[in-house]
Motif scaffolding. Structure first.
Motif, short mmCIF file in Angstrom:
data_model
loop_
_atom_site.label_atom_id
_atom_site.label_comp_id
_atom_site.label_asym_id
_atom_site.label_seq_id
_atom_site.Cartn_x
_atom_site.Cartn_y
_atom_site.Cartn_z
N ASN A 41 84.67 -21.08 3.44
CA ASN A 41 83.94 -20.20 2.97
C ASN A 41 84.53 -18.71 2.84
OD1 ASN A 41 81.26 -21.59 3.17
ND2 ASN A 41 81.75 -21.75 5.23
N ALA A 42 83.90 -17.64 2.53
CA ALA A 42 84.66 -16.31 2.67
C ALA A 42 85.10 -16.02 3.76
CB ALA A 42 83.74 -15.24 2.24
N GLY A 43 86.20 -15.21 3.85
CA GLY A 43 87.09 -14.76 5.11
C GLY A 43 88.24 -15.71 5.27
N PRO A 44 88.99 -15.38 6.38
CA PRO A 44 90.29 -16.04 6.59
C PRO A 44 90.44 -17.27 6.50
CG PRO A 44 89.52 -14.37 8.40
CD PRO A 44 88.41 -14.55 7.53
N ASP A 45 91.59 -18.01 6.18
CA ASP A 45 91.91 -19.59 5.83
C ASP A 45 91.42 -20.27 6.79
OD1 ASP A 45 92.42 -18.63 3.06
OD2 ASP A 45 94.39 -18.10 3.76
N PHE A 46 91.86 -19.97 8.10
CA PHE A 46 91.57 -20.79 9.11
C PHE A 46 90.80 -20.06 10.27
CE2 PHE A 46 94.62 -22.97 6.86
CZ PHE A 46 94.58 -24.31 7.26
N ASN A 47 89.76 -20.55 11.05
CA ASN A 47 89.25 -20.19 12.24
C ASN A 47 89.50 -20.85 13.38
OD1 ASN A 47 86.34 -19.98 9.69
ND2 ASN A 47 87.83 -18.23 10.11
N HIS A 48 89.04 -20.07 14.56
CA HIS A 48 89.02 -21.00 15.86
C HIS A 48 90.48 -21.27 16.31
CE1 HIS A 48 84.78 -20.60 15.54
NE2 HIS A 48 84.71 -21.53 14.44
N ALA A 49 91.69 -20.72 15.72
CA ALA A 49 93.06 -21.16 16.13
C ALA A 49 93.30 -20.65 17.59
CB ALA A 49 93.95 -20.37 15.26
N LYS A 50 94.32 -21.26 18.18
CA LYS A 50 94.69 -20.80 19.34
C LYS A 50 96.22 -20.95 19.46
CE LYS A 50 94.25 -21.54 24.52
NZ LYS A 50 93.50 -22.42 25.58
N LEU A 51 96.76 -19.69 19.74
CA LEU A 51 98.34 -19.44 20.17
C LEU A 51 98.86 -18.95 20.91
CD1 LEU A 51 99.12 -17.08 17.99
CD2 LEU A 51 98.43 -18.31 16.30
N SER A 52 100.10 -18.72 21.21
CA SER A 52 100.79 -17.78 22.10
C SER A 52 101.74 -17.09 21.47
CB SER A 52 101.12 -18.41 23.42
OG SER A 52 102.28 -19.31 23.33
N ILE A 53 101.77 -15.91 21.60
CA ILE A 53 103.06 -14.82 21.05
C ILE A 53 103.60 -14.17 22.17
CG2 ILE A 53 103.74 -13.12 19.45
CD1 ILE A 53 101.04 -13.85 17.81
N GLY A 54 104.89 -14.61 22.55
CA GLY A 54 105.54 -14.18 23.65
C GLY A 54 104.70 -14.80 24.88
N GLU A 55 104.40 -13.68 25.91
CA GLU A 55 103.35 -14.23 27.03
C GLU A 55 102.04 -14.17 26.79
OE1 GLU A 55 105.15 -15.29 29.95
OE2 GLU A 55 106.97 -15.15 28.62
N THR A 56 101.47 -13.68 25.65
CA THR A 56 99.99 -13.47 25.35
C THR A 56 99.56 -14.48 24.77
OG1 THR A 56 100.67 -10.84 25.34
CG2 THR A 56 98.47 -11.86 24.60
N THR A 57 98.37 -15.20 24.84
CA THR A 57 97.64 -16.23 24.55
C THR A 57 96.49 -15.52 23.46
OG1 THR A 57 98.09 -17.95 26.05
CG2 THR A 57 96.20 -18.13 24.64
N TRP A 58 96.50 -15.90 22.34
CA TRP A 58 95.49 -15.49 21.34
C TRP A 58 94.46 -16.21 20.86
CZ3 TRP A 58 95.41 -10.20 20.30
CH2 TRP A 58 96.67 -9.57 20.74
N ALA A 59 93.39 -16.21 20.61
CA ALA A 59 92.27 -17.07 19.97
C ALA A 59 91.65 -16.30 18.80
CB ALA A 59 91.24 -17.65 20.87
N GLY A 60 91.74 -16.80 17.59
CA GLY A 60 91.21 -16.19 16.41
C GLY A 60 91.48 -16.91 15.06
N ASP A 61 91.75 -15.89 14.08
CA ASP A 61 91.53 -16.35 12.54
C ASP A 61 93.11 -16.51 12.03
OD1 ASP A 61 88.98 -16.51 12.84
OD2 ASP A 61 88.67 -14.67 11.66
N ILE A 62 93.37 -17.24 11.32
CA ILE A 62 94.56 -17.30 10.67
C ILE A 62 94.57 -17.02 9.10
CG2 ILE A 62 96.72 -18.62 10.19
CD1 ILE A 62 96.58 -18.21 12.92
N GLU A 63 95.44 -16.05 8.55
CA GLU A 63 95.23 -15.87 7.02
C GLU A 63 96.61 -16.25 6.42
OE1 GLU A 63 93.85 -14.93 3.09
OE2 GLU A 63 93.12 -15.63 5.17
N ILE A 64 96.70 -17.11 5.20
CA ILE A 64 97.80 -17.62 4.62
C ILE A 64 97.96 -16.88 3.23
CG2 ILE A 64 99.03 -19.77 3.91
CD1 ILE A 64 97.73 -21.20 6.46
N HIS A 65 99.40 -16.67 3.05
CA HIS A 65 99.65 -16.21 1.50
C HIS A 65 101.02 -16.69 1.24
CE1 HIS A 65 96.66 -12.88 2.66
NE2 HIS A 65 96.35 -13.53 1.43
N ILE A 66 101.30 -16.73 -0.09
CA ILE A 66 102.74 -17.04 -0.49
C ILE A 66 103.56 -15.66 0.03
CG2 ILE A 66 104.14 -17.18 -2.55
CD1 ILE A 66 102.25 -19.54 -2.00
#
Length: 426
Positions: A41-66
């Motif tokens: 649907n409309a909005g970011p390409d992937f929803n409900h993702a989970k990842l860590s960047i450095g020491e911080t854990t994040w949950a949210g959306d992923i957007e993908i582009h060339i």
């Protein structure tokens, strides 16, 4: 190398990139626990993702582009729905991208992280993959074996979802009414607006709402205000009245609304707009002070359908799909398919969960009976199995097929599947 964003979606969704020693553009270590769910649907390409960047854990959306600059080319900088993006995945990085609040969005570059021959074989590979592994063979299996394994799948689905109910119950200090309120609110989002409805339930505690259930206008003021829809200036008397009530109640309870940008309207019929869903949700809340207790008392499916399909919805929404935006007359009540959605995803689940929790097997049986009495759902995954020759007669079996597809077929766990084992032996 020329390709579309869909190819990068494919790479991201199935983790076909190098998975060790990943880093964002700024050099922070990146670990991807869950790539998220592909959003059609409309909005970011992937929803409900989970990842860590450095020491911080994040949950949210992923957007993908060339290219990272495609963010600006597509106008995402002006769309609040993209403020929840936690990672910008690109093939090439040509400029930094910032959220509306000025914070820089982390970037992960896919270039050189996957073999180029994947692109050459991409379309061939897609054409060769069956929609599920035994698509061509399942019609040859005895229907009794298929039905028996699907019954096991339905119980497994109930068990998995019940674990989520009990986890929320613990966090809400054992209060079944509050737990039911949260799950019912989330389900009122009907997939597209599931997250903002869930955020609304967090922002508007049931214990606050309960104090005003004898006053529908105050309930509507609290719901629409906390949903972020009462922040503007209004000409119509109804929203002006709601805003006046809300400002008083907001100050009284120290409430903080969610951002209105979280709600999604695009590619939807007005009948499914979140504003109308919120009005229907208000009607449901006004209907009963102890909604979960009331649901436990209803033993017949037609009575339950009547209870959910005849809500006291404010007549303002008969010819509005947004505040001050008139439209032709719309249906105030939930349609039967929407009512079935709530019974399948919330009420039957809670009957099963509470039945196990309180050792009341009659509630477990009622949950199963309700699913057996409702028609099967219609979606692309169910159609795959119908096309293969399966007869899907009820919601019991459509729900079982969704479980089978997600945890067995999609993961190609045929050796753990009773149907797959039978095919292999045959």
């Amino acid at each position: 190398m020329s390709f579309s964003e869909n190819f990068l979606h494919f790479i991201w969704q199935f983790r076909l990139y190098k998975t060790l020693d990943l880093f964002c553009i700024e050099g922070e270590p990146l670990r991807i626990m869950n790539p998220g769910l592909h959003n059609k649907n409309a909005g970011p390409d992937f929803n409900h993702a989970k990842l860590s960047i450095g020491e911080t854990t994040w949950a949210g959306d992923i957007e993908i582009h060339i290219k990272s600059s495609d963010w600006l080319l597509h106008g995402h900088q002006d769309d609040p729905a993209y403020d929840a993006v936690i990672l910008h995945v690109v093939y090439q990085y040509d400029q930094p991208i910032y959220r509306k609040d000025g914070s820089r969005i982390p970037v992960f570059i896919l270039e050189h992280l996957f073999p180029e021959h994947l692109l050459v074989h991409y379309h061939q590979l897609m054409n060769m993959i069956n929609r599920f592994p035994c698509e061509k063979q399942i019609r040859e299996i005895d229907p009794v074996i298929v039905s028996g394994f699907l019954s096991r799948m339905m119980v497994e689905r109930f068990e998995q979802k019940s674990a989520l109910v009990l986890d929320k119950l613990i966090r809400l200090t054992g209060d079944w009414e509050r737990t039911f309120y949260h799950f019912m609110a989330k389900s009122f989002g009907f997939k597209v607006n599931e997250i903002p409805f869930e955020l609304l339930a967090d922002a508007l505690p049931l214990q606050v709402l309960r104090k005003h259930l004898d006053n529908p206008v105050q309930v509507e003021a609290l719901v629409f205000g906390q949903a972020g829809f009462l922040s503007g200036a209004f000409k119509d008397e109804y929203p002006r009245k709601l805003k006046k009530e809300y400002l008083f109640l907001q100050k009284k309870y120290g409430l903080k609304p969610i951002g209105v940008g979280a709600w999604r309207f695009l590619r939807m019929r007005p009948q499914n707009f979140p504003t109308l869903r919120l009005a229907q949700f208000c009607g449901l809340m006004v209907r009963s002070d102890r909604l979960f207790s009331r649901v436990l008392e209803i033993e017949a499916l037609p009575d339950l359908v009547q209870h959910l399909g005849n809500l006291p919805v404010n007549p303002y929404w008969l010819n509005h799909y947004h505040f001050q935006k008139e439209t032709k007359k719309v249906k105030l009540q939930l349609g039967k398919r929407s009512v079935y959605h709530l019974i399948i995803n919330v009420i039957s689940l809670f009957l099963f969960s509470y039945g196990k929790y309180a050792d009341q097997p009659q509630l477990i049986n009622r949950a199963i009976k309700f699913l057996e009495q409702m028609p099967a759902e219609n979606n692309v995954i169910i159609d795959w199995y119908r096309d293969s020759g399966l007869i899907v007669e009820s919601a019991f079996f459509s729900q079982a097929l969704l479980q089978l597809n997600k945890y067995y077929c999609a993961q190609k766990k045929c050796l753990n599947c009773g149907i797959g084992i039978k095919i292999l032996k045959k």
